[in-house]
Scaffold this active site. Structure first.
Site, PDB file in Angstrom:
ATOM      1  N   GLY A  77      30.975 -14.088 -16.338  1.00 17.44           N
ATOM      2  CA  GLY A  77      30.218 -12.891 -16.652  1.00 17.44           C
ATOM      3  C   GLY A  77      30.912 -11.996 -17.650  1.00 17.44           C
ATOM      4  N   HIS A 136      27.333   2.249 -22.722  1.00 16.48           N
ATOM      5  CA  HIS A 136      28.078   1.761 -21.557  1.00 16.48           C
ATOM      6  C   HIS A 136      29.229   2.707 -21.234  1.00 16.48           C
ATOM      7  CE1 HIS A 136      26.052  -2.126 -22.322  1.00 16.48           C
ATOM      8  NE2 HIS A 136      26.321  -2.381 -21.053  1.00 16.48           N
ATOM      9  N   LYS A 140      34.471  -0.136 -21.026  1.00 10.80           N
ATOM     10  CA  LYS A 140      33.969  -1.435 -21.501  1.00 10.80           C
ATOM     11  C   LYS A 140      34.715  -1.803 -22.777  1.00 10.80           C
ATOM     12  CE  LYS A 140      29.800  -4.071 -22.616  1.00 10.80           C
ATOM     13  NZ  LYS A 140      30.209  -5.199 -21.746  1.00 10.80           N
TER      14      LYS A 140
END
Length: 229
Positions: A77, A136, A140
């Site tokens: 992911g 975000h 991140k």
């Protein structure tokens, strides 16, 4: 099922929680325990049915090299490493492993990607300009997000346009906000997805792990298999 979770960040912790809720045995390795993928020895990896990675781009590549070389089944992911995707696919194929990757493991984001394709196709040649904005949390690492890049690719292919601009914003603890806009002098069409929690990503990743252990070795993209979960 025995699941190894790599990464003990906010998403990694939630992945471990969701996996346990679904009745799986879970072991988690954080960055300190697995520096340079040193913990991922063949005997250790062989003790798990699936490995789920939510780390950082450089760490993910090291983890994939170590795990796929043993023929492990991996769900990745982590984003920001796709320059190495062909290499990782090749490694999985040579060693009889499985690599299931995706820019976003939320099922509703996958629906947005399909809608983006339909939007681009419907507006093709009609004089619309496309742009993407993604927001975000400040921690991140990659910018723009993998999801925004996927959106851009979908629109470009469907609408026959080049270089859809992407604006990346990093603020607070925003889970993920993606906005695709098409506009011309007459009107504007906006497609938006907003995540309120990381749980959607975690649930998708665990369900992907449950799916991939039942498949033949190979490389899979979450956008191609999410409807089968």
């Amino acid at each position: 099922m025995r699941i190894l979770v790599l990464g003990q960040g906010k998403t990694g912790k939630l992945v471990a929680d969701v996996a346990a809720e679904r009745g799986h045995s879970v072991h988690v390795l954080d960055a300190k325990e697995n520096k340079d993928a040193a913990a991922l020895t063949p005997p250790f990896v062989a003790g798990f049915d699936a490995v789920i990675d939510f780390t950082a781009p450089e760490a993910a590549v090291q983890n994939m090299r170590a795990c796929l070389a043993t023929g492990a089944k991996m769900v990745v992911g982590t984003t920001g490493w796709y320059a190495k995707l062909a290499d990782m696919r090749g490694l999985a194929e040579r060693r009889g492993g499985s690599l299931l990757h995706g820019t976003n493991f939320s099922v509703s984001v996958q629906a947005m990607l399909q809608l983006a394709t339909a939007m681009g196709a419907a507006l093709k040649g009609a004089g619309y300009e496309f742009r993407i904005t993604e927001t975000h949390h400040v921690t991140k690492v990659d910018a723009p997000s993998g999801t925004a890049i996927s959106l851009g690719e979908m629109v470009q292919n469907a609408a026959g346009v080049d270089n859809v601009p992407i604006e990346a914003i990093r603020e607070g603890d925003v889970m993920g906000l993606h906005v695709l806009e098409a506009s011309n002098a007459s009107d504007r069409l906006v497609l938006t997805h907003e995540s309120f929690s990381r749980r959607g990503f975690a649930e998708g990743a665990v369900r992907a792990a449950e799916w991939v252990v039942q498949q033949k070795p190979g490389s899979y993209d979450f956008r191609d298999i999410y409807t089968k979960l």
